[in-house]
Design a protein around this motif. Structure first.
Motif, PDB file in Angstrom:
ATOM      1  N   ALA A  73       0.876  -1.163   0.031  1.00 23.17           N
ATOM      2  CA  ALA A  73       0.043  -0.220   0.055  1.00 23.17           C
ATOM      3  C   ALA A  73       0.925   1.331  -0.109  1.00 23.17           C
ATOM      4  O   ALA A  73       0.231   2.251  -0.011  1.00 23.17           O
ATOM      5  CB  ALA A  73      -0.948  -0.070   1.365  1.00 23.17           C
ATOM      6  N   GLU A  74       2.126   1.136  -0.146  1.00 21.51           N
ATOM      7  CA  GLU A  74       2.931   2.418   0.064  1.00 21.51           C
ATOM      8  C   GLU A  74       3.110   3.209  -1.478  1.00 21.51           C
ATOM      9  O   GLU A  74       3.260   2.514  -2.256  1.00 21.51           O
ATOM     10  CB  GLU A  74       4.442   1.820   0.402  1.00 21.51           C
ATOM     11  CG  GLU A  74       5.355   3.033   0.507  1.00 21.51           C
ATOM     12  CD  GLU A  74       6.750   2.523   0.317  1.00 21.51           C
ATOM     13  OE1 GLU A  74       7.645   3.398   0.052  1.00 21.51           O
ATOM     14  OE2 GLU A  74       7.239   1.206   0.716  1.00 21.51           O
ATOM     15  N   GLU A  75       2.487   4.316  -1.487  1.00 20.66           N
ATOM     16  CA  GLU A  75       2.650   5.237  -2.406  1.00 20.66           C
ATOM     17  C   GLU A  75       4.057   5.853  -2.566  1.00 20.66           C
ATOM     18  O   GLU A  75       4.576   6.415  -1.481  1.00 20.66           O
ATOM     19  CB  GLU A  75       1.751   6.019  -2.628  1.00 20.66           C
ATOM     20  CG  GLU A  75       1.686   7.114  -3.966  1.00 20.66           C
ATOM     21  CD  GLU A  75       0.531   7.735  -4.010  1.00 20.66           C
ATOM     22  OE1 GLU A  75      -0.184   7.980  -3.268  1.00 20.66           O
ATOM     23  OE2 GLU A  75       0.136   8.340  -5.127  1.00 20.66           O
ATOM     24  N   ARG A  76       4.898   5.923  -3.647  1.00 27.47           N
ATOM     25  CA  ARG A  76       5.882   6.611  -4.092  1.00 27.47           C
ATOM     26  C   ARG A  76       5.649   7.703  -5.000  1.00 27.47           C
ATOM     27  O   ARG A  76       4.901   7.373  -5.935  1.00 27.47           O
ATOM     28  CB  ARG A  76       6.915   5.617  -4.704  1.00 27.47           C
ATOM     29  CG  ARG A  76       8.346   6.206  -4.904  1.00 27.47           C
ATOM     30  CD  ARG A  76       9.452   5.083  -5.266  1.00 27.47           C
ATOM     31  NE  ARG A  76       9.450   4.428  -3.938  1.00 27.47           N
ATOM     32  CZ  ARG A  76       9.585   3.148  -3.748  1.00 27.47           C
ATOM     33  NH1 ARG A  76       9.844   2.229  -5.109  1.00 27.47           N
ATOM     34  NH2 ARG A  76       9.897   2.372  -2.907  1.00 27.47           N
ATOM     35  N   THR A  77       6.293   8.628  -4.694  1.00 24.89           N
ATOM     36  CA  THR A  77       5.999   9.845  -5.506  1.00 24.89           C
ATOM     37  C   THR A  77       7.574  10.407  -6.037  1.00 24.89           C
ATOM     38  O   THR A  77       8.463   9.882  -5.759  1.00 24.89           O
ATOM     39  CB  THR A  77       5.468  11.136  -5.022  1.00 24.89           C
ATOM     40  OG1 THR A  77       6.087  11.547  -3.889  1.00 24.89           O
ATOM     41  CG2 THR A  77       4.050  10.541  -4.669  1.00 24.89           C
ATOM     42  N   PHE A  78       7.349  11.241  -6.929  1.00 18.72           N
ATOM     43  CA  PHE A  78       8.629  11.758  -7.400  1.00 18.72           C
ATOM     44  C   PHE A  78       8.338  13.110  -7.542  1.00 18.72           C
ATOM     45  O   PHE A  78       7.480  13.844  -7.684  1.00 18.72           O
ATOM     46  CB  PHE A  78       9.227  11.172  -8.815  1.00 18.72           C
ATOM     47  CG  PHE A  78       8.128  11.008  -9.720  1.00 18.72           C
ATOM     48  CD1 PHE A  78       7.248   9.898  -9.667  1.00 18.72           C
ATOM     49  CD2 PHE A  78       8.442  11.830 -10.788  1.00 18.72           C
ATOM     50  CE1 PHE A  78       6.307   9.714 -10.889  1.00 18.72           C
ATOM     51  CE2 PHE A  78       7.326  11.761 -11.885  1.00 18.72           C
ATOM     52  CZ  PHE A  78       6.317  10.914 -11.820  1.00 18.72           C
ATOM     53  N   GLY A  79       9.531  14.318  -7.868  1.00 15.21           N
ATOM     54  CA  GLY A  79       9.346  15.534  -7.847  1.00 15.21           C
ATOM     55  C   GLY A  79       8.544  16.163  -9.226  1.00 15.21           C
ATOM     56  O   GLY A  79       8.381  15.265 -10.240  1.00 15.21           O
ATOM     57  N   ALA A  80       7.793  16.992  -8.841  1.00 13.79           N
ATOM     58  CA  ALA A  80       6.633  17.636 -10.074  1.00 13.79           C
ATOM     59  C   ALA A  80       7.556  18.073 -11.222  1.00 13.79           C
ATOM     60  O   ALA A  80       7.025  17.995 -12.282  1.00 13.79           O
ATOM     61  CB  ALA A  80       5.823  18.631  -9.395  1.00 13.79           C
TER      62      ALA A  80
END
Length: 181
Positions: free
Chosen positions: A9-16
């Motif tokens: 369930a871990e969401e990873r994001t990155f820079g806009a």
């Protein structure tokens, strides 16, 4: 051989401001991955090279969307799609993908190029509702072509009901929900 990854369930994001970039051959095998792709996917660069791009396919993604994507780029056209990807450690990350055919000097396709940006949360929520309906349809038909045929037909019906093409639907989400972060 595909590495079994259990989704979490871990969401990873990155820079806009960052762009995930990859290139594949005509069969979808990765020929290039930029540093952002390597970092966000969690795969060492050496493990990505030559592997099918489907390596990062999250099981929450309807196969009808990938059929649409492949048919479009194999037809020589570009496509935009919201995609939930699966990282090596099971985390997920959403992208707004732009996929185009790469051509040689004679105009013949030699591979595919994809740029992926960080989508707006409201846009993700909008596509999740549609993707959930498509996945439910696929599950009613098990696996294989029957499932993809059924969800592709349902996608076509949903688009026809709203009087839009797939591209118009995606751009409606982009313009109506902020598109990118």
């Amino acid at each position: 051989m595909r590495i079994a990854v259990t989704p979490t369930a871990e969401e990873r994001t990155f820079g806009a401001e960052e762009i995930i970039v990859s290139k594949t051959d005509l069969q979808g095998r990765i020929t290039y991955a930029n540093d952002v792709f390597v970092r966000v996917s969690g795969y060492p660069r050496a493990e990505l090279a030559g592997r099918p791009h489907s390596l990062i396919r999250h099981p929450d993604m309807p196969r009808a969307i990938f059929r649409t994507l492949w048919q479009t780029v194999q037809g020589g056209q570009e496509i935009f799609a919201y995609v939930k990807n699966l990282a090596a450690d099971g985390a997920f990350y959403w992208v707004l993908a732009h996929v185009t055919p790469s051509t040689d000097v004679h105009g013949a396709a030699v591979g595919y190029h994809s740029n992926r940006r960080l989508p707006a949360p409201a846009a993700v929520r909008a596509v999740e509702d549609v993707y959930r309906v498509l996945l439910d349809e696929e599950r009613r038909h098990g696996t294989g072509n029957a499932a993809v045929d059924a969800s592709s037909a349902l996608l076509a019906d949903l688009l026809a009901r709203d009087g839009v093409t797939y591209d118009e639907w995606v751009w409606g989400v982009v313009n109506g929900h902020g598109g990118l972060r």
